[in-house]
Design a protein around this motif. Structure first.
Motif, mmCIF file in Angstrom:
data_model
loop_
_atom_site.group_PDB
_atom_site.id
_atom_site.type_symbol
_atom_site.label_atom_id
_atom_site.label_comp_id
_atom_site.label_asym_id
_atom_site.label_seq_id
_atom_site.Cartn_x
_atom_site.Cartn_y
_atom_site.Cartn_z
ATOM 1 N N ASP A 110 0.424 -1.162 -0.005
ATOM 2 C CA ASP A 110 -0.209 0.115 -0.115
ATOM 3 C C ASP A 110 1.057 0.887 0.170
ATOM 4 O O ASP A 110 0.579 2.051 -0.711
ATOM 5 C CB ASP A 110 -0.954 0.249 1.346
ATOM 6 N N CYS A 129 -3.172 2.798 -3.383
ATOM 7 C CA CYS A 129 -3.956 2.854 -2.122
ATOM 8 C C CYS A 129 -4.701 3.882 -2.173
ATOM 9 O O CYS A 129 -4.380 5.105 -3.269
ATOM 10 C CB CYS A 129 -2.590 3.441 -1.644
ATOM 11 N N GLY A 146 -6.354 5.822 0.020
ATOM 12 C CA GLY A 146 -5.757 6.917 0.833
ATOM 13 C C GLY A 146 -4.912 7.666 0.246
ATOM 14 O O GLY A 146 -6.228 8.891 0.369
ATOM 15 N N TYR A 169 0.504 11.059 5.837
ATOM 16 C CA TYR A 169 -0.263 9.795 5.451
ATOM 17 C C TYR A 169 0.936 8.491 6.092
ATOM 18 O O TYR A 169 0.970 7.753 6.090
ATOM 19 C CB TYR A 169 -1.081 9.818 4.438
HETATM 20 FE FE LIG Z 1 -3.679 3.470 1.499
#
Ligand SMILES: [Fe+2]
Length: 166
Positions: free
Chosen positions: A17, A75, A77, A114
Motif C-alpha cells: 500500500d 492505495c 487513501g 499519511y
Molecule cells: Fe493506503
C-alpha cells in the motif's frame, strides 16, 4: 484483495500500500514542484521526490525479502489526498505566487502525514514480527519523513507570512 491470513500478510500488504502511496505522491509532486514560487519550497519539493524514491526502493526490497511478488496494492487513501492536492493546487488554484505556495505546503503536509502514519505502522509491525532489520530500515525512513515535515513546518511560517502580505 483477499482478506489477510496472518500477521505477515498484514505487514506485506502495508508495504505494498505504501509503495502505491509513494508512487502517487511522487507523481503529483512532479506537477506541483514547477508551480512553487518560493525557492526554498521548490527545492524542498525536489528533494522530497528523491527521498520518496529512496523509500520506495526500501519497500520493494522488503517486499522481495518477504518472498512476496513485488507488486503494488493501490492505495485509495493517497488517491484521495492526490485528488485534493490536484483540486486546490492545479484545478482551482490561484496563480503562481505566495497564495499558491501556502496551498502547496498544506497539501504536501497532508500527504506526508499519511506517509508517516503508514511507515510508522509498518515499522511497528516489523518489530512485532521480529524482523529487526526491516524495522530499522522502516524506522529510519519514518524519521526522515518526520524531519522533512519538520522542515516544512518551519518553511510554512515564511510561506504563510508571504501569503498574508500578498
Ligand atoms: Fe493506503
Amino acid at each position: 484483495m483477499p482478506a489477510p491470513e496472518d500477521f505477515d500478510e498484514i505487514y506485506t500488504d502495508e508495504l505494498k500500500d505504501l509503495w502505491s502511496a509513494n508512487d502517487q505522491m511522487s507523481r503529483v509532486l512532479k506537477k506541483l514542484t514547477p508551480k512553487a514560487k518560493n525557492a526554498k519550497l521548490k527545492e524542498m519539493l525536489q528533494q522530497s521526490q528523491e527521498g520518496i524514491a529512496k523509500h520506495t526502493d526500501v519497500l520493494k526490497e522488503l517486499i522481495a525479502a518477504a518472498g512476496e511478488k513485488t507488486s503494488k496494492e493501490h492505495c485509495k487513501g493517497m488517491e484521495g489526498l492526490v485528488a485534493e492536492a490536484t483540486k486546490h493546487c492545479i484545478e482551482e488554484a490561484p496563480k503562481k505566487g505566495p497564495l499558491l505556495d501556502t496551498l502547496i505546503v498544506a497539501q504536501y503536509q497532508r500527504m506526508t502525514h499519511y506517509g508517516i502514519a503508514g511507515f510508522g505502522t509498518a515499522a511497528a509491525y516489523a518489530e512485532a514480527l521480529g524482523k529487526t532489520e526491516d524495522a530499522e530500515k522502516l524506522k529510519a525512513a519514518t524519521k526522515e519523513i518526520y524531519q522533512g515535515d519538520d522542515y516544512m513546518n518551519q518553511l510554512s511560517q515564511t510561506v504563510n507570512a508571504e501569503a498574508e502580505g500578498a
